[in-house]
Design an enzyme around this catalytic site. Sequence first.
Site, short mmCIF file in Angstrom:
data_model
loop_
_atom_site.label_atom_id
_atom_site.label_comp_id
_atom_site.label_asym_id
_atom_site.label_seq_id
_atom_site.Cartn_x
_atom_site.Cartn_y
_atom_site.Cartn_z
N HIS A 315 0.80 -1.09 -0.16
CA HIS A 315 -0.04 -0.14 -0.06
C HIS A 315 1.03 0.95 -0.54
CE1 HIS A 315 -2.90 3.11 1.26
NE2 HIS A 315 -3.64 2.27 0.96
N ASP A 373 -7.72 -5.45 -0.35
CA ASP A 373 -8.33 -6.43 -0.89
C ASP A 373 -7.91 -7.30 -0.67
OD1 ASP A 373 -7.49 -3.76 -3.15
OD2 ASP A 373 -10.09 -4.36 -2.99
C1 SDX Z 1 -5.98 -0.10 -2.92
O1 SDX Z 1 -4.74 4.50 -2.31
C2 SDX Z 1 -5.37 3.44 -1.52
O2 SDX Z 1 -5.57 3.99 0.03
C3 SDX Z 1 -6.08 2.98 -2.04
C4 SDX Z 1 -7.07 1.79 -1.61
C5 SDX Z 1 -8.42 1.95 -0.49
O3 SDX Z 1 -8.80 2.26 -0.73
O4 SDX Z 1 -8.60 3.06 -2.27
O5 SDX Z 1 -6.47 1.30 -0.28
C6 SDX Z 1 -6.93 1.05 -2.20
O6 SDX Z 1 -6.01 0.65 -4.19
C7 SDX Z 1 -5.71 -0.65 -2.03
C8 SDX Z 1 -4.27 -1.52 -3.57
C9 SDX Z 1 -4.25 -2.39 -4.02
N1 SDX Z 1 -3.40 -2.81 -5.07
C10 SDX Z 1 -3.03 -4.22 -4.60
O7 SDX Z 1 -3.10 -4.75 -3.92
C11 SDX Z 1 -2.02 -4.66 -6.16
C12 SDX Z 1 -0.90 -5.27 -5.58
N2 SDX Z 1 0.19 -3.35 -4.81
C13 SDX Z 1 0.74 -3.23 -5.81
O8 SDX Z 1 0.30 -2.85 -6.36
C14 SDX Z 1 1.68 -1.59 -4.82
O9 SDX Z 1 2.14 -2.54 -3.61
C15 SDX Z 1 0.42 -0.30 -5.05
C16 SDX Z 1 0.18 0.13 -5.88
C17 SDX Z 1 -0.53 -1.27 -3.87
C18 SDX Z 1 1.95 0.64 -3.91
O10 SDX Z 1 2.62 1.21 -4.70
P1 SDX Z 1 3.50 2.37 -4.60
O11 SDX Z 1 2.83 2.44 -3.54
O12 SDX Z 1 3.73 3.14 -5.72
O13 SDX Z 1 4.31 1.52 -4.09
P2 SDX Z 1 5.94 0.44 -5.38
O14 SDX Z 1 5.34 0.14 -6.63
O15 SDX Z 1 6.86 1.84 -5.20
O16 SDX Z 1 6.84 -0.60 -4.38
C19 SDX Z 1 7.57 -0.56 -3.37
C20 SDX Z 1 8.61 -1.43 -3.18
C21 SDX Z 1 9.02 -1.61 -5.00
O17 SDX Z 1 9.98 -2.49 -4.77
P3 SDX Z 1 11.43 -2.05 -5.30
O18 SDX Z 1 11.60 -0.74 -6.21
O19 SDX Z 1 12.00 -1.51 -3.55
O20 SDX Z 1 12.51 -3.11 -5.10
O21 SDX Z 1 7.47 -2.89 -2.75
C22 SDX Z 1 7.28 -3.94 -4.24
C23 SDX Z 1 8.00 -2.83 -5.40
O22 SDX Z 1 8.80 -3.82 -6.72
N3 SDX Z 1 6.10 -4.12 -3.76
C24 SDX Z 1 5.63 -5.36 -4.47
C25 SDX Z 1 4.18 -5.37 -4.22
N4 SDX Z 1 3.78 -3.97 -3.63
C26 SDX Z 1 5.22 -3.19 -3.76
N5 SDX Z 1 6.74 -6.12 -4.78
C27 SDX Z 1 5.92 -7.12 -5.01
N6 SDX Z 1 4.28 -7.60 -4.26
C28 SDX Z 1 3.15 -6.75 -4.29
N7 SDX Z 1 2.04 -6.77 -4.29
#
Ligand code: SDX
Length: 441
Positions: A315, A373
């Site tokens: 998140h 989710d």
């Molecule tokens: C919702 O914003 C809100 O409030 C949203 C929400 C709401 O109520 O409105 O809470 C609802 O959208 C919840 C999120 C649902 N999405 C998912 O579950 C999809 C999977 N999650 C990721 O896509 C991700 O965690 C996000 C999009 C939710 C957040 O992405 P960020 O904040 O941009 O983080 P990032 O992509 O920069 O990740 C940071 C690190 C990265 O690794 P490094 O580059 O540091 O090595 O964490 C890793 C990412 O690769 N990472 C993951 C991951 N999420 C982040 N690696 C594996 N699996 C994951 N799910």
Amino acid sequence: MSEQHAVLHAPTYTLVNNQSGDSWELPVISGAMGPDVIDIRRLYAETGCFTFDPGYTSTASCESAITYIDGEKGILLHRGYSIEQLAAESDYLEVCYLLLNGELPDAGQKEEFVEGITYHTMLHEKLNQLFQGFPRDSHPMAIMCGVVGGLSAFYHDSLDIHDPNHRKLAIYRLIAKMPTIAACAYNYEQGQPFIYPRNNLGFAENFLHMMFATPCEDYEVSPTVARAMDRILILHADHEQNASTSTVRLAGSSMANPFACIAAGIASLWGPAHGGANEAVLNMLGEIGTKDQIPGFIRRAKDKNDPFRLMGFGHRVYKNYDPRAAILRESCHEVLEELGVENEPLLELAMELERIALSDDYFLERKLFPNVDFYSGIIYRAMGIPVSMFTMIFAMARVVGWIAQWNEMIQDPALKIGRPRQLFTGSQRSEFVPMEQRGKS
Ligand code: SDX
């Protein structure tokens, strides 16, 4: 800026240009809670520079008094009330009133609000024809985007955003009609007749009745399922300046009508990185299949060369367990037990996936915990709701958060159209080349 909360701090930040020696004082503003903000509204005018923050990881886009999140501590408050208390003690329409008005309603206010919503749940009959234009195998979210955007064609008496009565009518219509639109989209996809809302049913009960009843016999909604659905709607109601809420605010800043703004929010929520994640979680669990496959998927999630991510994990704000996920995790067990769904393999698989991921340094170092989710889809499946409807339920719950934030913004006397700038990296100057000379240099 509302004076009672935004306090200009004496301390400021000084920005220094190390080449020219120029410096600028940037004021700091404190809110009621949470990080202070550095006020950069004069930055471009005074320095000629933009800030650069793709994804807005360090940017406060607005002032709001509706929802507060402490991502480090896993705290979520709506108008000061904790999500745990609201999920346990309140109901969705009462939370709608709270988000919109800033306080819980008394008995009379609640009765009036519930009645106001109830008597707007039907759709204009011509709207029903709009559904017929979609292919039967349309994703329901495509239908919801189209139908909600089309509402502005029917309700000319709630389009004037400067008229509080128009805004109130649009707000009631959107909250009331989203479940009806969602249920119609489901029935259209199933080839079933549309079921009209019933004014004697509760909000969540009415939705489930419209989803599963047929004209051929009475359909009793399980009180357990209705209560679980109502709690899920509370948990999804609002969440600060997430992607879809920011989309609604940006659309609203151009003075677009509220129905168009909500349609934009629905489109943004649909993405698998946002509200579409609940559908993606179920698809992912289906792909994993059995517990012995989990380590392979964990490896893929950690592999930078593999686009696969653990859906339902991570998140932007929560660097702790999403409090909504914790409540849904508990609710999962209750609902499955009360529905007599013994040993749901998907729940077993999800809990094993969570256990393994949360013992892995990659997830712990990045503070990637289950989000809202991760568990919701398992409950929907136990309720007999198809995966394609999962994000529809998120949208019909979140509409109150979108429209409350929109309403707050529209009433802000300092409202300006949202118009970000860019870091330009394209061609600097090109002279037009006639067709006969192209490709000859
Ligand atoms: C919702 O914003 C809100 O409030 C949203 C929400 C709401 O109520 O409105 O809470 C609802 O959208 C919840 C999120 C649902 N999405 C998912 O579950 C999809 C999977 N999650 C990721 O896509 C991700 O965690 C996000 C999009 C939710 C957040 O992405 P960020 O904040 O941009 O983080 P990032 O992509 O920069 O990740 C940071 C690190 C990265 O690794 P490094 O580059 O540091 O090595 O964490 C890793 C990412 O690769 N990472 C993951 C991951 N999420 C982040 N690696 C594996 N699996 C994951 N799910």
